[in-house]
Structure formats: structure tokens, C-alpha cells
Motif scaffolding. Sequence first.
Motif, short mmCIF file in Angstrom:
data_model
loop_
_atom_site.label_atom_id
_atom_site.label_comp_id
_atom_site.label_asym_id
_atom_site.label_seq_id
_atom_site.Cartn_x
_atom_site.Cartn_y
_atom_site.Cartn_z
N LYS A 290 0.61 -1.19 -0.03
CA LYS A 290 -0.02 0.10 -0.08
C LYS A 290 0.82 1.17 0.00
CE LYS A 290 -0.63 -0.12 4.97
NZ LYS A 290 -1.59 -0.14 6.20
N ASN A 291 2.29 1.18 0.27
CA ASN A 291 2.88 2.27 0.36
C ASN A 291 3.81 2.39 -1.05
OD1 ASN A 291 2.52 3.12 3.20
ND2 ASN A 291 3.57 1.13 3.72
N GLY A 292 3.59 1.77 -2.03
CA GLY A 292 4.25 1.59 -3.25
C GLY A 292 5.32 0.97 -3.22
N LYS A 293 5.88 0.20 -2.27
CA LYS A 293 7.02 -0.73 -2.12
C LYS A 293 6.79 -1.89 -3.05
CE LYS A 293 9.42 2.36 0.23
NZ LYS A 293 10.56 3.09 -0.39
N TYR A 294 7.79 -2.42 -3.55
CA TYR A 294 7.68 -3.49 -4.42
C TYR A 294 8.55 -4.70 -3.41
CZ TYR A 294 7.03 -0.66 -8.35
OH TYR A 294 6.38 0.47 -9.40
N PHE A 295 7.81 -6.00 -3.79
CA PHE A 295 8.20 -7.01 -2.97
C PHE A 295 8.41 -8.45 -3.60
CE2 PHE A 295 3.92 -6.87 -1.96
CZ PHE A 295 3.43 -8.11 -2.08
N THR B 288 7.45 -6.18 -14.61
CA THR B 288 8.11 -5.44 -15.81
C THR B 288 8.65 -3.91 -15.20
OG1 THR B 288 5.94 -4.64 -16.38
CG2 THR B 288 6.77 -6.57 -17.68
N LEU B 289 8.20 -3.50 -14.29
CA LEU B 289 8.71 -2.31 -13.70
C LEU B 289 10.01 -2.33 -12.71
CD1 LEU B 289 5.31 -0.80 -12.33
CD2 LEU B 289 6.38 -0.47 -14.55
N ILE B 290 10.54 -3.59 -12.36
CA ILE B 290 11.69 -3.85 -11.86
C ILE B 290 12.89 -3.98 -12.88
CG2 ILE B 290 13.04 -5.16 -10.12
CD1 ILE B 290 10.45 -3.96 -9.15
N LYS C 211 16.19 -15.64 -5.83
CA LYS C 211 15.62 -14.66 -4.80
C LYS C 211 16.47 -13.53 -4.50
CE LYS C 211 16.45 -16.95 -0.62
NZ LYS C 211 15.54 -17.76 0.83
N ASN C 212 17.88 -13.76 -4.29
CA ASN C 212 18.92 -12.88 -3.76
C ASN C 212 19.35 -12.02 -4.67
OD1 ASN C 212 19.01 -14.16 -1.19
ND2 ASN C 212 20.96 -15.41 -1.87
N VAL C 213 19.44 -12.37 -5.98
CA VAL C 213 19.30 -11.31 -7.35
C VAL C 213 18.30 -10.39 -7.33
CG1 VAL C 213 19.90 -11.21 -9.61
CG2 VAL C 213 21.05 -12.78 -8.54
N TRP C 214 17.22 -10.98 -7.11
CA TRP C 214 15.87 -10.21 -7.37
C TRP C 214 15.53 -9.16 -6.47
CZ3 TRP C 214 11.21 -13.67 -9.23
CH2 TRP C 214 11.56 -14.43 -10.55
N GLN C 215 16.15 -9.83 -5.02
CA GLN C 215 15.77 -8.75 -3.85
C GLN C 215 16.81 -7.50 -4.04
OE1 GLN C 215 13.47 -9.32 -1.59
NE2 GLN C 215 13.95 -7.19 -1.31
N GLY C 216 18.09 -7.77 -4.77
CA GLY C 216 18.84 -6.64 -5.00
C GLY C 216 18.27 -5.56 -5.76
N LEU C 217 17.56 -6.05 -6.88
CA LEU C 217 16.95 -5.42 -8.01
C LEU C 217 15.80 -4.69 -7.12
CD1 LEU C 217 17.30 -7.95 -11.03
CD2 LEU C 217 18.53 -5.74 -10.50
#
Length: 463
Positions: free
Chosen positions: A261-266, A422-424, A451-457
Motif C-alpha cells: 500500500k506504500n508503493g514498495k515492491y516485494f 516489468t517495472l523492476i 531470490k537474492n539477485v531479485w531482492q537486490g534489484l
Amino acid sequence: MIKNTWKKAVCVGLASLMVVSALTAAPKKGKKKDPYKSVEKQKDPKTKRVYDFKGMEVIIGDWWSDADRTPATKEEEDRFAWRDWTNKTYNMKVIQKATAGWGSQPQFVSNFCITGGDENYVFIIDGRSANVGVKAGLFYDLSKITSVDYKNDPKYDQGCVQKLTKGDAFYAFNWGKPEPKNGMFFNKRILQENGLDPDLPYDLQKSGKWTWESFEDICKKVQKDTDNDGVVDVYAMSSFNSEFSYAALDSNGGSIIGRDKNGKYFNNAGSENSMEAWNWIARMFATYQLPQAEGANWDYFYTAFINGETCFLADQEYNAQPNGRFSTMADDWGFVCFPLGPHGNGVYKTIHDTNMCIIPSCYNAETANKIAKAVDLWIIDAPGYDGPDAWKEGYYGGFRDSRAVDETLELMAKTPNPRFDTLISGLSQGDMIWGITGGYQTPAEAYEASKNVWQGLIDDCNR
């Protein structure tokens, strides 16, 4: 002499009468009828007069449009005429044209937003520019636009309005109905030859029973070992693995990337709903997907479906263009939404991933509001194409039946679900999709490996 004078007088009189008649008749003969005479011109609430942009030019910049092309259909011809009238009526010139190629558009947009210029732009962007532009402050905060109500005006695509947000601020818009995307194509002949109603997927969708379970039941019936040697000879489907995966995740309330809800991606690829979908994807591809033969092209699955070798193909609606990929297919075919997963909440929908329109932040408030309003007037539908179902007309010509439009596309347009992966920037969805659908990684293994590579992005995008 008198007779001659009288004759001359009569001739002069007749000639004068003819000249006067010609002068008075000419305007009537040359007068053009205004086809939009009954259209109520919009007025500026500040001046109470018809909007006057004093010749202002606004460019909607994309990477594909030719502003000088001639209309190809009656609908396009009518739209071009209407937009020409709109420009003249409001004393403006709004045009849509390519400002750069696909590869160079992000840099062109970034450069102009930073340096500015004399031009008045609305840029069309995709995920390559999206969050990069928001983080750098390149895009105008549309919540501060007062001349247009993007969130409540029905001509705006709310899936797009909601896509690029940061707190209460939002930065993107688009107009029209959400574009139909991922669904399921099916071969009617194959269904009929296996004792099934050729419209069965439509009927199941209409009754709310088009689910993973009912889809797999049909797959079992159409898949054949014709010579009883224990090897499958006729496979149930030849789907595009990435499009099948996106749709399957979405159909079960999952996704690759989520946004709070705060606009943060996960990273949502490992959530319960998503992992349930990944495991089902893995089983469906291992059991029912036509394997790629050695030396076959990457798009072998299209060829198989078009040739009537498989019953199902999960992919995007754009294949159903009037002169598109399936236009010469011999077998009759239909198109339904992707079947619902166990956690799909009973809602048939599609993934929303349309391009976004932004206004550069380099403009002051007055200019930004003028640009926004000029485009707002220009995108109004032409008379005769502004009914609630007018958007469907452009789709009928590409399908073999009307149910694909009146039932399937209707559902897709009603409930678009924004796609965030597609926004990451830099994220490769294939990190999970290729291993899972190819059968050389379990969903758990693919998730752990990425997951680790994705989390960094994701962290970089959220900063």
C-alpha cells in the motif's frame, strides 16, 4: 436606334441580374456541412468560453506512430477527421508520432525531462523508463494536475493510472479500455472429434466453471497415445511458457512481484498462492505440453497449434488480428480467459501491462495543466464510436466468433490486474520460468536460485 438602345439595356440588365444571382448563390453551393455541428464544445471553467489553446502544439511521443499515414479503415478515417475538428475547434495541434526508435526512446525521454525544450510533450514509456524516471523525479506528479480528473473520468484506463504510484502521487495514465492480454486459445475441431462440445470452454467460462480442474479434464480427453506404445502421440497443448506462467500465477492470486500500500515492491514469487501456481505449471508442462523437437524453432508451439496438432495455446490476444498469426488457420478456434486457480476468487480477468503516458516534470504547473487538458480533449471518442460497446468493433474482425469478444474480452476489460515485474529494471522472469517449464528445476529450487539477485534489484527500485 431606340430599339437597339432598349435591347442593350435589357442585355445589360440581364447580365447584371446573372452576376448578382451568381454572387448570392455561390456561398450556398460552396458551403461545407459541419458533421459535428451538434457536438457541444467544451468550455474552460475559468473563462466560461470554449477552450482556446492559441495554436499550442502537443506531441504524444512514442516509438511506432507515423503522423502522416493515411487511414486504413473507415473507423480510422472517422477518427482522423474528428481529431482534426477537435484541433481546429480548440485552436491547438495535438499529434501522436514516433520521437525515437524503441531502443533509444528511454534515453530520449530521460534527456528531454532533464534538459527541457520548446516542445510540449507527453511521452509514451514502458517498464524500462518507469521507476527509473520516478526515482529521478523526471515525471510530473499527476495528482497535482487540476485540469483533468484521471482517477474518475471513465475514458482513462484505471489499471494504468494505478500502476506507477508513490504514496498519494501517481505519474502515468493511458486512455481507453484496458487492452486484453493473456488468455487461452482452443481448437474447436479437436474438441468435437473427442466427443466434446466445440464451445465447451465458453460455456464453462460463462457458468464460472472454467477452472484449472476442468481445463485439465479436457486435456486428459484430447491427449492421445494413438498406437498404444506408452508414448504420447497427440499432446493437449503447445503454450508459450512465459505467457502461460504469468497467467497461471495471476489466476491463482499470485504474481512474480507485488506492491504494498506504500508503493514498495516485494518478491511475491515465493508466496503460498504463487508457489501453488508454480507447482501446477510444472506439472502441466511435464504432462500436457508438446515438447520442442530437436532443431525446431523457438516458436514451434505456434506452428503446432496453427496446424491443428494441439488443442490449447495460452498466449496473448494480439495473435487474433484480422491479418495476424491465426488468420489462415484451417481449423475453427475460440478464445477464453485463463482458467481460474483454487485461489482465483471466482474472477475471470487478464494481466494488465499496457504502456504508460507521462508528462515531463520540467514544465511549470500552467504548462503541464495545458498539455494535460489538450490531450484530454483530443482523446475523446468520435461521435458514433463513443457508445459503451464501441471499443469492441476493432476486435470482431480478428476472431472466428463473437463470443470471444462479447464474453471473454468483456471480462478482461472489466477487471485488469496490474503487472509489476516489468517495472523492476534488470529483473529476468526467465530465472524461474525457464527452469520450471523446462523440467530441470523444481519451483522451490528456481526460487532459491533467483531470490537474492531479485531482492537486490527490488531494493534498488524501492530506494
